[in-house]
Write an enzyme that holds these catalytic residues in place. Sequence first.
Site, PDB file in Angstrom:
ATOM      1  N   SER A 149       0.671  -1.269   0.060  1.00 55.32           N
ATOM      2  CA  SER A 149       0.026   0.130  -0.027  1.00 55.32           C
ATOM      3  C   SER A 149       0.947   1.277   0.091  1.00 55.32           C
ATOM      4  O   SER A 149       1.723   1.452  -0.917  1.00 55.32           O
ATOM      5  CB  SER A 149      -0.848   0.011   1.201  1.00 55.32           C
ATOM      6  OG  SER A 149      -2.043   0.772   0.995  1.00 55.32           O
ATOM      7  N   ASP A 382     -15.259 -33.087 -25.473  1.00 55.54           N
ATOM      8  CA  ASP A 382     -16.466 -32.734 -25.614  1.00 55.54           C
ATOM      9  C   ASP A 382     -16.944 -32.820 -27.310  1.00 55.54           C
ATOM     10  O   ASP A 382     -16.371 -33.232 -28.088  1.00 55.54           O
ATOM     11  CB  ASP A 382     -16.860 -31.521 -25.076  1.00 55.54           C
ATOM     12  CG  ASP A 382     -16.075 -30.228 -25.751  1.00 55.54           C
ATOM     13  OD1 ASP A 382     -15.915 -30.332 -26.977  1.00 55.54           O
ATOM     14  OD2 ASP A 382     -15.674 -29.235 -25.220  1.00 55.54           O
TER      15      ASP A 382
END
Length: 561
Positions: A149, A382
């Site tokens: 920070s 798939d």
Amino acid sequence: MSIFDYKNALGGTGKAQYSDAITLALYAGSPTGEALPGTSWRPISATQLGYQGNISAQGTISGEQTSVSDAQVEILGKYDAAGQLLSIGISFRGTDSLADAFNDLQAAFVPGFADNYSRLAFDNLLGKVAAFAAAQGLSGEDVLVTGHSLGGLAVNSLAAMSGDHWSGFFKDANYVAFASPTQSASNPQVLNIGYENDPVFRVLDGTHFNASSLGTHDRAQDSATNNIVSFTDHYSSLLGKVVPQSILNPLSWSAHSAVGYAAGLNRLLDSDFYDLTSRDSTVVIANLSEGKRDQVWVKDLNLYAEKHTGSTFIIGTQSNDLLHGGKGNDYLDGGAGDDRFRDDGGYNIIHGGQGHNVLELQQPLTNFSIANDGDGTLYVRDAYGGISMTRDVGALVSHETGSWWQLFGKDVSHSVTDSGLLSGNQLTAYNHSLNGDAYGNALVASVDGDWLFGHGGDDLLSSDKANVTFVGGAGNDVMYSSGGGANTFLFSGHFGFDLIHGYQNTDKLVFMGVAGIDAQYDYSQHLSQSGNDTLLNVGDYSVTLVGVGMDTLSGSSLVFA
């Protein structure tokens, strides 16, 4: 380069430097005045430095000038087993008081304050540190500067000041900042690490405030990680989705805490997929509260940010998680706990980790073909050709069409066994495959749609069938195809230097989980003609298409995930 690689600190060295930086940044937030447990770091006292100033009982040093008197810093040394000083750590503390908040405001609105912050606060101290280090035979390269920070702002400030002050001693120091609101203009000098949805991270444009600082400010920065998301309760909530992540929105600050940074980023560092990341990889880190982890699916929401591209890495916790990949190429790492996974297509690698893990197919089982390589990995293909490589998944759940009165169908669980998927007393066999071992094998496809798994060693894989998937594995493999085409050649990890005979333009080359590449890999820059053959370099390895010209290979036949 992996996501936290910096200067010459690459691979394992980069990991070690990041670990030191986050450890020191956390220590600055709550110093004990003692050695850091489990590390070789311990504080260097002001007395050792010959420094006199505002020093707490724990040894924390405060700012030297009235305007920045609340600034704080820790000076630490890293020692070997014999007590020899190896390096020095300078760890600036972040915002923890109203005076610090005033410093934040000065950084935003007072020209030059952000760049000069470290010198204003610690000019004399930094001179003493430089002299102490030199007296111990150390150079600037042996110094690690870190902070979180406001502490990150100080890191960037010291980098900006380093060439013109303290006799240039800190010019070659290592700078790793967390959640810094600013970014050094000397981009390669600092590694700025932060969460994309942290409203403080990069809030200033370099060191300047502008209108976007109060709203969405996800601008790419060369010195920063740009696409790491902390998936918190607020980020996933309805309010988080409709209200921008802003410094004016207190709820969005949940992504800013130093502890939250360490908890999430350390799991990324320990992930199986860390070496596949790069500075701007899209990474979603699960940081949900315990009560939300079995209710909320962690996914790439891409909220109020620049559009994410390329593969997505989703990192779970050490407890039960719900991890959901998208339609692109994903890497899902469950970690410990009983995790559930979903994915919506593409080419994916799913590691369940410890626990009982489940992959939800979300479609009928008949929409998939599933091969078992006999070594712990299921390959789930798939209906659109996408492939998911899964490890440590104990069950698959399909969504089957029910009777006419079951409007929404039903979920059916299938246990993963060596011989097939078991649901009740019904066994669904895996796709036919031939599996090698850790040594060189000669495998020949026997049916259309076969899978050939070479595993380790230098393998010979052959086929005169169609729709065959060749997975050579590690080692230098030779693959022959003389069938009907539409084959898949799948390469993953350290796949070696492989040869393909009989490549056709209906075939597909798929590269998954190869270090140094991603979905944006420009294969044309790594393609060359060698006699009558085409050589494709991918990461540290290569594939040679024997008897094939470069013009035969097209982007549609290549997948980089």
